[in-house]
Every structure is written in C-alpha cells, then in structure tokens.
Design a protein around this motif. Structure first.
Motif, PDB file in Angstrom:
ATOM      1  N   TRP A   1       1.064  -1.359   0.054  1.00  0.00           N
ATOM      2  CA  TRP A   1      -0.046   0.054   0.038  1.00  0.00           C
ATOM      3  C   TRP A   1       0.755   1.163   0.131  1.00  0.00           C
ATOM      4  O   TRP A   1       2.011   1.217   0.387  1.00  0.00           O
ATOM      5  N   LYS A   2       0.411   2.138  -0.661  1.00  0.00           N
ATOM      6  CA  LYS A   2       1.055   3.581  -0.562  1.00  0.00           C
ATOM      7  C   LYS A   2      -0.247   4.571  -0.341  1.00  0.00           C
ATOM      8  O   LYS A   2      -1.204   4.371  -0.978  1.00  0.00           O
ATOM      9  N   ARG A   3       0.250   5.915   0.119  1.00  0.00           N
ATOM     10  CA  ARG A   3      -0.379   7.018   0.275  1.00  0.00           C
ATOM     11  C   ARG A   3       0.299   8.138  -0.503  1.00  0.00           C
ATOM     12  O   ARG A   3       1.415   8.225  -0.461  1.00  0.00           O
ATOM     13  N   SER A   4      -0.492   9.035  -1.403  1.00  0.00           N
ATOM     14  CA  SER A   4       0.206   9.864  -2.438  1.00  0.00           C
ATOM     15  C   SER A   4      -0.517  11.151  -2.087  1.00  0.00           C
ATOM     16  O   SER A   4      -1.782  11.101  -1.888  1.00  0.00           O
ATOM     17  N   TYR A   5       0.453  12.223  -1.767  1.00  0.00           N
ATOM     18  CA  TYR A   5      -0.106  13.473  -1.367  1.00  0.00           C
ATOM     19  C   TYR A   5       0.295  14.347  -2.569  1.00  0.00           C
ATOM     20  O   TYR A   5       1.339  14.267  -3.300  1.00  0.00           O
ATOM     21  N   GLY A   6      -0.310  15.487  -2.883  1.00  0.00           N
ATOM     22  CA  GLY A   6       0.067  16.219  -3.683  1.00  0.00           C
ATOM     23  C   GLY A   6      -0.965  17.653  -3.704  1.00  0.00           C
ATOM     24  O   GLY A   6      -1.782  17.861  -3.200  1.00  0.00           O
ATOM     25  N   ASN A   7      -0.155  18.523  -4.802  1.00  0.00           N
ATOM     26  CA  ASN A   7      -1.099  19.772  -4.985  1.00  0.00           C
ATOM     27  C   ASN A   7      -1.319  19.651  -6.549  1.00  0.00           C
ATOM     28  O   ASN A   7      -0.421  19.246  -7.211  1.00  0.00           O
ATOM     29  N   GLU A   8      -2.262  20.260  -6.923  1.00  0.00           N
ATOM     30  CA  GLU A   8      -2.547  20.583  -8.117  1.00  0.00           C
ATOM     31  C   GLU A   8      -2.921  21.872  -8.686  1.00  0.00           C
ATOM     32  O   GLU A   8      -3.695  22.410  -8.036  1.00  0.00           O
ATOM     33  N   MET A   9      -2.406  22.340  -9.847  1.00  0.00           N
ATOM     34  CA  MET A   9      -3.066  23.670 -10.135  1.00  0.00           C
ATOM     35  C   MET A   9      -3.794  23.431 -11.596  1.00  0.00           C
ATOM     36  O   MET A   9      -2.964  22.697 -12.624  1.00  0.00           O
ATOM     37  N   TRP A  10      -4.987  23.797 -11.573  1.00  0.00           N
ATOM     38  CA  TRP A  10      -5.767  23.625 -12.942  1.00  0.00           C
ATOM     39  C   TRP A  10      -6.022  25.052 -13.518  1.00  0.00           C
ATOM     40  O   TRP A  10      -6.328  25.919 -12.873  1.00  0.00           O
ATOM     41  N   GLU A  11      -6.020  24.719 -14.760  1.00  0.00           N
ATOM     42  CA  GLU A  11      -6.415  26.295 -15.760  1.00  0.00           C
ATOM     43  C   GLU A  11      -7.497  25.726 -16.695  1.00  0.00           C
ATOM     44  O   GLU A  11      -7.168  24.488 -17.235  1.00  0.00           O
ATOM     45  N   PHE A  12      -8.396  26.306 -16.748  1.00  0.00           N
ATOM     46  CA  PHE A  12      -9.884  25.898 -17.774  1.00  0.00           C
ATOM     47  C   PHE A  12      -9.833  26.865 -18.817  1.00  0.00           C
ATOM     48  O   PHE A  12      -9.608  28.014 -18.871  1.00  0.00           O
ATOM     49  N   ASP A  13     -10.441  26.207 -19.948  1.00  0.00           N
ATOM     50  CA  ASP A  13     -10.972  27.197 -20.948  1.00  0.00           C
ATOM     51  C   ASP A  13     -12.475  27.510 -20.954  1.00  0.00           C
ATOM     52  O   ASP A  13     -12.849  27.335 -19.867  1.00  0.00           O
ATOM     53  N   ALA A  14     -12.844  28.309 -21.649  1.00  0.00           N
ATOM     54  CA  ALA A  14     -14.201  28.902 -21.574  1.00  0.00           C
ATOM     55  C   ALA A  14     -15.219  27.980 -21.473  1.00  0.00           C
ATOM     56  O   ALA A  14     -16.252  28.280 -20.908  1.00  0.00           O
ATOM     57  N   ASP A  15     -15.146  26.603 -22.051  1.00  0.00           N
ATOM     58  CA  ASP A  15     -16.098  25.736 -22.050  1.00  0.00           C
ATOM     59  C   ASP A  15     -16.110  24.704 -20.693  1.00  0.00           C
ATOM     60  O   ASP A  15     -16.796  23.961 -20.601  1.00  0.00           O
ATOM     61  N   GLY A  16     -14.833  25.087 -19.822  1.00  0.00           N
ATOM     62  CA  GLY A  16     -14.721  24.361 -18.465  1.00  0.00           C
ATOM     63  C   GLY A  16     -14.124  23.101 -18.661  1.00  0.00           C
ATOM     64  O   GLY A  16     -13.860  22.218 -17.733  1.00  0.00           O
ATOM     65  N   LEU A  17     -13.300  23.179 -19.787  1.00  0.00           N
ATOM     66  CA  LEU A  17     -12.670  21.896 -19.907  1.00  0.00           C
ATOM     67  C   LEU A  17     -11.030  22.307 -19.196  1.00  0.00           C
ATOM     68  O   LEU A  17     -10.629  23.305 -19.728  1.00  0.00           O
ATOM     69  N   MET A  18     -10.501  21.398 -18.694  1.00  0.00           N
ATOM     70  CA  MET A  18      -9.097  21.614 -18.032  1.00  0.00           C
ATOM     71  C   MET A  18      -8.124  21.663 -19.348  1.00  0.00           C
ATOM     72  O   MET A  18      -8.036  20.858 -19.868  1.00  0.00           O
ATOM     73  N   ARG A  19      -7.304  22.906 -19.500  1.00  0.00           N
ATOM     74  CA  ARG A  19      -6.554  22.896 -20.737  1.00  0.00           C
ATOM     75  C   ARG A  19      -4.969  22.720 -19.896  1.00  0.00           C
ATOM     76  O   ARG A  19      -3.918  22.363 -20.526  1.00  0.00           O
ATOM     77  N   ARG A  20      -4.863  22.924 -18.704  1.00  0.00           N
ATOM     78  CA  ARG A  20      -3.559  22.656 -18.106  1.00  0.00           C
ATOM     79  C   ARG A  20      -3.757  22.039 -16.761  1.00  0.00           C
ATOM     80  O   ARG A  20      -4.632  22.515 -15.879  1.00  0.00           O
ATOM     81  N   ARG A  21      -3.098  21.053 -16.554  1.00  0.00           N
ATOM     82  CA  ARG A  21      -2.964  20.375 -15.074  1.00  0.00           C
ATOM     83  C   ARG A  21      -1.360  19.883 -14.724  1.00  0.00           C
ATOM     84  O   ARG A  21      -0.823  19.445 -15.475  1.00  0.00           O
ATOM     85  N   TYR A  22      -0.959  20.706 -13.571  1.00  0.00           N
ATOM     86  CA  TYR A  22       0.340  20.554 -13.221  1.00  0.00           C
ATOM     87  C   TYR A  22       0.424  19.892 -11.696  1.00  0.00           C
ATOM     88  O   TYR A  22      -0.393  20.443 -10.859  1.00  0.00           O
ATOM     89  N   ALA A  23       0.603  18.758 -11.460  1.00  0.00           N
ATOM     90  CA  ALA A  23       0.417  17.871 -10.148  1.00  0.00           C
ATOM     91  C   ALA A  23       2.171  17.594  -9.558  1.00  0.00           C
ATOM     92  O   ALA A  23       2.895  17.159 -10.276  1.00  0.00           O
ATOM     93  N   SER A  24       1.988  17.995  -8.496  1.00  0.00           N
ATOM     94  CA  SER A  24       3.320  17.575  -7.711  1.00  0.00           C
ATOM     95  C   SER A  24       2.849  16.452  -6.778  1.00  0.00           C
ATOM     96  O   SER A  24       1.978  16.859  -5.923  1.00  0.00           O
ATOM     97  N   ILE A  25       3.648  15.522  -6.654  1.00  0.00           N
ATOM     98  CA  ILE A  25       2.945  14.361  -6.031  1.00  0.00           C
ATOM     99  C   ILE A  25       4.289  13.622  -4.830  1.00  0.00           C
ATOM    100  O   ILE A  25       5.320  13.419  -5.605  1.00  0.00           O
TER     101      ILE A  25
END
Length: 134
Positions: free
Chosen positions: A98-122
């Motif tokens: 088993w493992k537990r993973s922790y992190g932060n994500e930065m999300w940026e969305f287009d005008a339609d609400g779709l995520m155009r950028r996802r940067y995850a540090s884990i």
C-alpha cells in the motif's frame, strides 16, 4: 444545476473539485479524460502529457497498476479560470503493498470548462494496510 465553467465562484470551484474527485474515483479513463481539452497539457510527477488521448492512455495504465485506488481532493483557492487543489490517494500494487500519495494540483480551464492545463506535484509514502484511512 449551475454549469461549472469560468469565471468560477467559490461555490462553482468547490463543485468542480468534487466533480473531479467523483470522476477519478470511478477509475474510468474515458470518463476522466473527457474533463480535459483535446490539447490539454499535464505534468504528473516527472511525466509530461499532451492531449486527451495521452491522458486517457496514462490513466488506463495508472489504474491497471494502482489497485483499490481511492482519492480525496480538497479545494484550496481559485481565480476566474484557475483552481488550486490539495489531494491524497491510497492504492496498492499487485503484491499488496500500500501507498498513500499526497500532492497539489494547479488547474487552468478554457471557456467551456475543460481543463487545458494540469500541473501535479506528488509525493508517495509506503503505508501498511492498517494505516489506510481512505
């Protein structure tokens, strides 16, 4: 129901985070990938992806190895078209480790609400089955 598109309010940003948590916990690469734009950019640890097809393939591979995956996402902050998230998830490998993973994500969305950028540090932590909390 309110559409979860920019500009976000705190209410819609929190709803977007919950929708993402629900989708990821389905462990369905197709369902999850549809939240991302066709040319979405990702950084996930040391992996860089471009486009929905690469994201779908990455998730299929991820969930073939990370068994009994369970995720929690927590709203951190937002602007008009960006949301910051803290998360943790637990999973086991085929050998039962088993493992537990922790992190932060930065999300940026287009005008339609779709995520155009996802940067995850884990970061990952080995845990025993008795230490699971998700």
């Amino acid at each position: 129901m309110t559409k979860l598109i920019p500009p976000f309010t705190e209410e819609t940003a929190r709803a977007k985070v919950q929708a993402a948590e629900d989708a990821w916990n389905s462990r369905d690469p197709e369902r999850v990938s549809l939240a991302y734009s066709e040319n979405s950019e990702w950084r996930n640890r040391d992996t860089f992806l471009k486009g929905r097809e690469e994201i779908r393939a990455f998730l299929a591979d991820k969930w073939s190895k990370e068994l009994d995956y369970k995720l929690r996402k927590e709203y951190w902050a937002h602007t008009d078209n960006r949301i910051a998230v803290r998360f943790e998830y637990e999973s086991r490998d085929a050998d039962g480790n088993w493992k537990r993973s922790y992190g932060n994500e930065m999300w940026e969305f287009d005008a339609d609400g779709l995520m155009r950028r996802r940067y995850a540090s884990i970061n990952d932590l080995s845990i025993s089955e008795n230490d699971r909390r998700l």
